[in-house]
Design a protein around this motif. Structure first.
Motif, PDB file in Angstrom:
ATOM      1  N   LEU A  40       0.827  -1.221   0.000  1.00 35.98           N
ATOM      2  CA  LEU A  40       0.000   0.000   0.000  1.00 35.98           C
ATOM      3  C   LEU A  40       0.854   1.260   0.000  1.00 35.98           C
ATOM      4  O   LEU A  40       0.348   2.355  -0.213  1.00 35.98           O
ATOM      5  N   VAL A  41       2.143   1.118   0.287  1.00 38.85           N
ATOM      6  CA  VAL A  41       3.006   2.296   0.394  1.00 38.85           C
ATOM      7  C   VAL A  41       3.996   2.304  -0.773  1.00 38.85           C
ATOM      8  O   VAL A  41       4.866   1.439  -0.839  1.00 38.85           O
ATOM      9  N   PRO A  42       3.850   3.265  -1.673  1.00 43.39           N
ATOM     10  CA  PRO A  42       4.775   3.304  -2.816  1.00 43.39           C
ATOM     11  C   PRO A  42       6.220   3.411  -2.317  1.00 43.39           C
ATOM     12  O   PRO A  42       6.518   4.211  -1.437  1.00 43.39           O
ATOM     13  N   GLY A  43       7.095   2.560  -2.887  1.00 41.44           N
ATOM     14  CA  GLY A  43       8.503   2.628  -2.510  1.00 41.44           C
ATOM     15  C   GLY A  43       8.898   1.700  -1.391  1.00 41.44           C
ATOM     16  O   GLY A  43      10.075   1.629  -1.018  1.00 41.44           O
ATOM     17  N   ALA A  44       7.909   0.987  -0.803  1.00 46.69           N
ATOM     18  CA  ALA A  44       8.239   0.059   0.280  1.00 46.69           C
ATOM     19  C   ALA A  44       9.035  -1.124  -0.270  1.00 46.69           C
ATOM     20  O   ALA A  44       9.023  -1.394  -1.477  1.00 46.69           O
ATOM     21  N   ALA A  45       9.736  -1.838   0.611  1.00 44.45           N
ATOM     22  CA  ALA A  45      10.449  -3.035   0.197  1.00 44.45           C
ATOM     23  C   ALA A  45       9.452  -4.095  -0.235  1.00 44.45           C
ATOM     24  O   ALA A  45       8.253  -3.990   0.041  1.00 44.45           O
ATOM     25  N   GLU A  46       9.935  -5.109  -0.944  1.00 39.26           N
ATOM     26  CA  GLU A  46       9.008  -6.129  -1.447  1.00 39.26           C
ATOM     27  C   GLU A  46       8.852  -7.305  -0.497  1.00 39.26           C
ATOM     28  O   GLU A  46       7.852  -8.018  -0.542  1.00 39.26           O
ATOM     29  N   MET A 398       8.864  -3.755   6.463  1.00 38.66           N
ATOM     30  CA  MET A 398       8.848  -3.465   5.033  1.00 38.66           C
ATOM     31  C   MET A 398       9.674  -2.219   4.698  1.00 38.66           C
ATOM     32  O   MET A 398       9.538  -1.635   3.630  1.00 38.66           O
ATOM     33  N   SER A 399      10.494  -1.805   5.657  1.00 40.07           N
ATOM     34  CA  SER A 399      11.343  -0.611   5.495  1.00 40.07           C
ATOM     35  C   SER A 399      10.531   0.659   5.248  1.00 40.07           C
ATOM     36  O   SER A 399      10.959   1.569   4.537  1.00 40.07           O
ATOM     37  N   VAL A 400       9.358   0.686   5.799  1.00 43.47           N
ATOM     38  CA  VAL A 400       8.539   1.897   5.759  1.00 43.47           C
ATOM     39  C   VAL A 400       8.617   2.567   7.131  1.00 43.47           C
ATOM     40  O   VAL A 400       8.368   1.909   8.153  1.00 43.47           O
ATOM     41  N   ILE A 401       8.979   3.841   7.129  1.00 40.87           N
ATOM     42  CA  ILE A 401       9.041   4.570   8.394  1.00 40.87           C
ATOM     43  C   ILE A 401       7.645   4.964   8.823  1.00 40.87           C
ATOM     44  O   ILE A 401       6.854   5.477   8.029  1.00 40.87           O
ATOM     45  N   SER A 402       7.344   4.726  10.087  1.00 41.57           N
ATOM     46  CA  SER A 402       6.066   5.164  10.637  1.00 41.57           C
ATOM     47  C   SER A 402       6.395   5.784  11.983  1.00 41.57           C
ATOM     48  O   SER A 402       6.506   5.102  12.989  1.00 41.57           O
ATOM     49  N   GLU A 403       6.638   7.070  11.953  1.00 40.89           N
ATOM     50  CA  GLU A 403       7.099   7.762  13.153  1.00 40.89           C
ATOM     51  C   GLU A 403       5.999   8.690  13.652  1.00 40.89           C
ATOM     52  O   GLU A 403       5.245   9.265  12.880  1.00 40.89           O
ATOM     53  N   THR A 404       5.878   8.773  14.950  1.00 40.57           N
ATOM     54  CA  THR A 404       4.914   9.717  15.509  1.00 40.57           C
ATOM     55  C   THR A 404       5.663  10.678  16.425  1.00 40.57           C
ATOM     56  O   THR A 404       6.699  10.349  16.984  1.00 40.57           O
ATOM     57  N   PHE A 405       5.135  11.868  16.545  1.00 43.89           N
ATOM     58  CA  PHE A 405       5.615  12.764  17.604  1.00 43.89           C
ATOM     59  C   PHE A 405       4.457  13.639  18.006  1.00 43.89           C
ATOM     60  O   PHE A 405       3.474  13.783  17.280  1.00 43.89           O
ATOM     61  N   THR A 433      14.553  10.866   1.070  1.00 42.97           N
ATOM     62  CA  THR A 433      14.196   9.641   0.332  1.00 42.97           C
ATOM     63  C   THR A 433      13.795   9.910  -1.108  1.00 42.97           C
ATOM     64  O   THR A 433      13.660   8.965  -1.886  1.00 42.97           O
ATOM     65  N   GLY A 434      13.562  11.155  -1.456  1.00 44.20           N
ATOM     66  CA  GLY A 434      13.078  11.458  -2.804  1.00 44.20           C
ATOM     67  C   GLY A 434      11.599  11.199  -2.979  1.00 44.20           C
ATOM     68  O   GLY A 434      11.032  11.462  -4.040  1.00 44.20           O
ATOM     69  N   ALA A 435      10.950  10.695  -1.955  1.00 42.86           N
ATOM     70  CA  ALA A 435       9.529  10.346  -2.088  1.00 42.86           C
ATOM     71  C   ALA A 435       8.665  11.246  -1.199  1.00 42.86           C
ATOM     72  O   ALA A 435       9.161  12.016  -0.384  1.00 42.86           O
ATOM     73  N   GLU A 436       7.361  11.115  -1.408  1.00 39.89           N
ATOM     74  CA  GLU A 436       6.421  11.895  -0.613  1.00 39.89           C
ATOM     75  C   GLU A 436       6.067  11.144   0.667  1.00 39.89           C
ATOM     76  O   GLU A 436       5.958   9.924   0.675  1.00 39.89           O
ATOM     77  N   ALA A 437       5.894  11.894   1.733  1.00 39.62           N
ATOM     78  CA  ALA A 437       5.452  11.301   2.994  1.00 39.62           C
ATOM     79  C   ALA A 437       3.961  11.541   3.170  1.00 39.62           C
ATOM     80  O   ALA A 437       3.403  12.483   2.610  1.00 39.62           O
ATOM     81  N   THR A 456       1.614  11.812  12.753  1.00 42.53           N
ATOM     82  CA  THR A 456       2.113  10.536  12.247  1.00 42.53           C
ATOM     83  C   THR A 456       2.736  10.786  10.879  1.00 42.53           C
ATOM     84  O   THR A 456       2.117  11.433  10.029  1.00 42.53           O
ATOM     85  N   VAL A 457       3.954  10.309  10.694  1.00 40.63           N
ATOM     86  CA  VAL A 457       4.649  10.451   9.414  1.00 40.63           C
ATOM     87  C   VAL A 457       4.885   9.051   8.857  1.00 40.63           C
ATOM     88  O   VAL A 457       5.488   8.217   9.538  1.00 40.63           O
ATOM     89  N   ILE A 458       4.389   8.793   7.666  1.00 47.68           N
ATOM     90  CA  ILE A 458       4.594   7.491   7.029  1.00 47.68           C
ATOM     91  C   ILE A 458       5.325   7.705   5.707  1.00 47.68           C
ATOM     92  O   ILE A 458       4.892   8.511   4.876  1.00 47.68           O
ATOM     93  N   ALA A 459       6.462   7.016   5.556  1.00 41.90           N
ATOM     94  CA  ALA A 459       7.271   7.229   4.355  1.00 41.90           C
ATOM     95  C   ALA A 459       8.129   6.003   4.095  1.00 41.90           C
ATOM     96  O   ALA A 459       8.690   5.431   5.026  1.00 41.90           O
ATOM     97  N   ALA A 460       8.241   5.621   2.856  1.00 38.85           N
ATOM     98  CA  ALA A 460       9.111   4.496   2.495  1.00 38.85           C
ATOM     99  C   ALA A 460      10.565   4.950   2.533  1.00 38.85           C
ATOM    100  O   ALA A 460      10.877   6.085   2.165  1.00 38.85           O
ATOM    101  N   ALA A 461      11.432   4.060   3.018  1.00 37.03           N
ATOM    102  CA  ALA A 461      12.857   4.385   3.055  1.00 37.03           C
ATOM    103  C   ALA A 461      13.623   3.293   2.325  1.00 37.03           C
ATOM    104  O   ALA A 461      13.154   2.161   2.206  1.00 37.03           O
TER     105      ALA A 461
END
Lengths: 549, 549
Positions: A40-46, A398-405, A433-437, A456-461
């Motif tokens: 569901l997250v563009p750029g995530a690992a496979e 899946m190497s997707v960052i899901s950080e909250t603050f 990362t070159g991608a959108e969060a 909440t920040v969700i971004a593929a790394a």
């Protein structure tokens, strides 16, 4: 984090804890679901990162041995050391998945009495061994991870052996409770008396009373008693300089509050062993409703009006469109406000109606109400909320960052803060990362003079860069909060990860006072070094210099 | 002390202050009324003690002169020194009447800016001169009276020159306010904005924001926001080690609260110069009712039920039969409960009805309601309440002791505390004077887990023995409170008079921490020496030793 009133006990009272990720081991998502989620997250690992087994870990050798008198309560078993190396921040989970356990404690101590807590501190003070007080390890700010590199060894002191309710005063609605009790066990013991603490952080199942107190945790109530601070009658704290027990009274004006020095001290001044806590009668009347808004600014105005109304809803959670969609509470770009009221002994419908009317005055559109117990969206949101940390871990695999603050600021600057944070975090992720969060925001607690936004920040790394990207996001967040005069944390504590922001916002004379207090209460400088204050060289030890740090 | 919501400004905005007694000079009772009042108390003197004129006082010579750079803001004029010698405790008034002004400060400083506050502290630190921060001098615990005898001189720092409202944030309902503003002037400045602090201690007319903050004053609200602590967004404090300004946020979990160290520090750690305060919309809906009880225990049960109901009345004052009779609210041995509710934007009658019903459930008999604005007894009580300190002074002139003290404890021990205190104080007075005392009790603030009882002791003393008898009563009261685990003060502060009880209840590790904080913030030991902590010999001065105290 915060939780909408769980009304029954949790399923498994003794789940096997995950050593690397959130919560119960068997609640973690299986590989197939991780893969599906990542898709569901563009750029995530496979494929998901594998979860290492304890046997595969390459733990550093323990540098100190337990003294014989304390051997029965200390362990250097790999599963103990691995499970007590980190808290549960995203960066902790990722490092565990990558088998990086360099900060592992040499020993894990599990005292079962206050006497044993004292004995461990006495030994550690003499032996130049750092002690990291550990409740249930749900810190998301590096609060239980030793990084100082200055001590001869490190002991993680797991306090879950101190788990009893010692005394209940039904008349005053209070109880004397040991600090190591976990949330569900505490509520189980209060339930037969018709009482409840009603402190339900998102970590409720996997955190302790002592941890809540040491970190000034935020809980169930969205208004009024937002932090656990207000529910404290008195504290008992073991410091290396002696036991600090405050008077048990409903209120006092006798000098600065002793409790307020230890609340938020995060294990740097002493180990909280007991507290007299203020309790509530179990609510028998509850009502909730969800109100939708087309614009987030209108929703903010509604929440401000509610917060200043004196109606004190127990729940008042505003979800922005992204957050509402993720939680399946609203779609179509609408924000959702989840309102809840409760009382032990009288109907609350009238108050809910008043709240919904206030929201409507600011452009809100109430959802059609559900069946018994109010509104379906509130229940949906609660389930999603409890599930979030497990999803976070699946995304981590899946190497997707899901950080909250999270933070808090006054109403006058809140809209600017939310906009600025969104933009700055988007730009940071784009650069890293070159991608959108995806950057979502909700309000977890509200006050007449401001609110606590939670992002909440969700971004593929790229695989292998997860921690570095997380650190970039964290640094950007801390900078935005500092620039706009918002606190570096409303209820996640400071730990080690928030030190840059904390040091910036803490008044310098108060820092002097705190350092001076630390020097007299913990003269050997063994307690959770690096949290709140720089670790001091410790006078009187072989390696310590003479200058206090 | 506490006050039921004054709804309009006070008559004279700049009354001439009494140098020896409470409040405004021309509000003091004339001799004839003193004599009439004394006649009501068996054993009182027959004629009032004369009020000395300033010219008749034999003040000790000033030992230090103002430095030339600060000469414009310092004075050694007798009226200034006499007026700043004492607070307004009974023993202060009596000593002034007996012309005992030995503790007079050498100088009175009246800074008009924060810069001038800093300049005075810098000079005093260098010159070994003690500085006693002084708001409007209404302390009843020896909080503004220097007794240490260790310094080269003493300056009373009168802060009423810092009296401006600097900034108003209407959106967040908060204002940045200088600490020296008096209650009525503050409310006058907020009124045009539709705002109010709603902090109305009995001393409202003659006390300052800074004084309220430094002493953790109790105010208008009988529930919820009982102390001013909860109304603070941030503080600005000038310490000898630098200015401490906390972040202005609605809530925070970043380490121990910096503000909570200074709230209650009573001028020992720094001088509060400004605060951002949380404000309220001016209430437009108010309702009040009085409920009578045949037995005090039944009344206590009713108040406990109300305090645990979540209905949060603004007023909830329980008067015992003696107190109710004195205030002319009830007679015939009945207790009276005065209830009040208020809101800015919605009717409150429903909530009042619920409260009265709860009281009725516990045997209460509601008074027939009065006309517009509710209930006559509440108004009667308020007038009597505001007048009390003047009556106290009149009784002092008749050598009648009228001493009050207050505390807080949990509900489980409250009935025992009230009984024990009555008996112990009666016995003390009997022993000291041979006569019977009148001991009355009311509850000023209530909590779900306990309440704050407030005692009044009235007893005739032999002329010349007033202070000694007062001291006996105080010592007995402090002992009872300590024995029963009640705080030595709920909202009157510690000062110097409450030190024995405070030292007993303060946990020793916290005392160590507070002393350490004092040493780094006030290294010369000049700030209000003897309050909260023993005055330290000051290293680095001619007379100071090397050991920190």
């Amino acid at each position: 984090m915060d939780l909408l009133s769980p009304s029954s006990s949790f399923a498994d009272p003794h789940p096997r804890r995950s050593w690397w990720g959130w919560g119960a081991e068997d609640e973690a998502l299986p590989d197939s679901e991780c893969t599906a989620l990542g898709a569901l997250v563009p750029g995530a690992a496979e494929t998901p990162l594998p979860v290492p087994g304890i046997a595969d870990l390459d733990l550093p050798a323990s540098r100190v041995a337990a003294p014989s008198a304390l051997g029965h309560l200390m362990s250097d078993a790999p599963e103990e050391r691995a499970g007590h190396t980190y808290g549960k921040a995203y960066r902790d989970v990722v490092r565990a998945l990558y088998r990086d356990l360099r900060p592992a404690p040499d020993l894990v101590a599990r005292p079962r009495s206050e006497r044993e807590v004292t004995d461990v501190l006495d030994w550690a003070s003499d032996a130049d061994v750092a002690v990291v007080p550990y409740g249930a390890g749900s810190s998301v700010v590096g609060g239980v991870e030793y990084r100082a590199g200055l001590h001869r060894g490190v002991v993680s002191m797991d306090l879950t052996g101190l788990d009893r309710v010692l005394e209940i005063d039904r008349v005053s609605r209070a109880a004397r409770i040991q600090a190591g009790v976990l949330g569900p066990a505490l509520e189980d013991r209060l339930r037969p008396h018709g009482l409840t603490l009603r402190h339900f952080p998102q970590s409720f199942e996997f955190s302790t009373l002592g941890g809540w107190l040491a970190t000034r945790a935020g809980g169930h109530y969205a208004t009024l008693h937002t932090h656990i601070d207000d529910l404290v009658e008195s504290l008992r704290v073991v410091t290396p300089a002696g036991v600090n027990e405050s008077l048990r009274v409903p209120g006092s004006g006798a000098g600065p509050s002793p409790d307020r020095l230890f609340l938020g001290s995060e294990g740097t001044l002493g180990v909280i062993t007991e507290a007299w806590m203020r309790l509530q009668d179990r609510p028998r009347h509850k009502a909730s409703a969800t109100v939708f808004f087309e614009g987030f600014d209108a929703a903010l105005s509604a929440v401000r009006a509610i917060s200043q109304s004196g109606l004190h809803p127990a729940n008042c959670r505003l979800l922005d469109p992204g957050e509402a969609a993720l939680a399946q509470v609203a779609d179509g770009g609408r924000s959702a406000l989840v309102l809840g009221v409760e009382a032990a002994d009288r109907p609350v419908d009238g108050r809910l109606t008043e709240l919904v009317e206030l929201a409507r005055d600011h452009g809100g559109l109430p959802a059609p109400t559900g069946g018994e117990g109010g509104d379906a969206a509130a229940g949906t949101w609660r389930s999603a909320f409890l599930r979030m940390p497990y999803l976070r871990d699946a995304l981590a695999r899946m190497s997707v960052i899901s950080e909250t603050f999270e933070t808090a600021c006054t109403w006058d600057r809140l809209p600017l803060l939310v906009d600025t944070a969104r933009r700055a975090l988007g730009a940071t992720v784009r650069k890293a990362t070159g991608a959108e969060a995806m950057v979502n925001c909700r309000l977890t607690h509200v006050y007449p003079d401001g609110a606590a936004p939670y992002f909440t920040v969700i971004a593929a790394a790229r695989r292998g860069s997860e921690v570095a990207v997380w650190d970039d996001i964290k640094a950007a967040a801390i900078e935005v909060l500092g620039d706009l005069g918002a606190t570096v944390t409303h209820h996640h504590a400071v730990g080690r990860d928030h030190r840059p922001g904390y040091d910036r916002q803490r008044p310098e004379p108060f820092a002097l006072a705190l350092r001076a207090a630390k020097q007299v209460l913990d003269p050997a400088g063994i307690l959770n070094p690096g949290v709140l204050l720089d670790p001091a060289d410790r006078p009187g030890t072989a390696r310590g210099g003479s200058a206090p740090g």
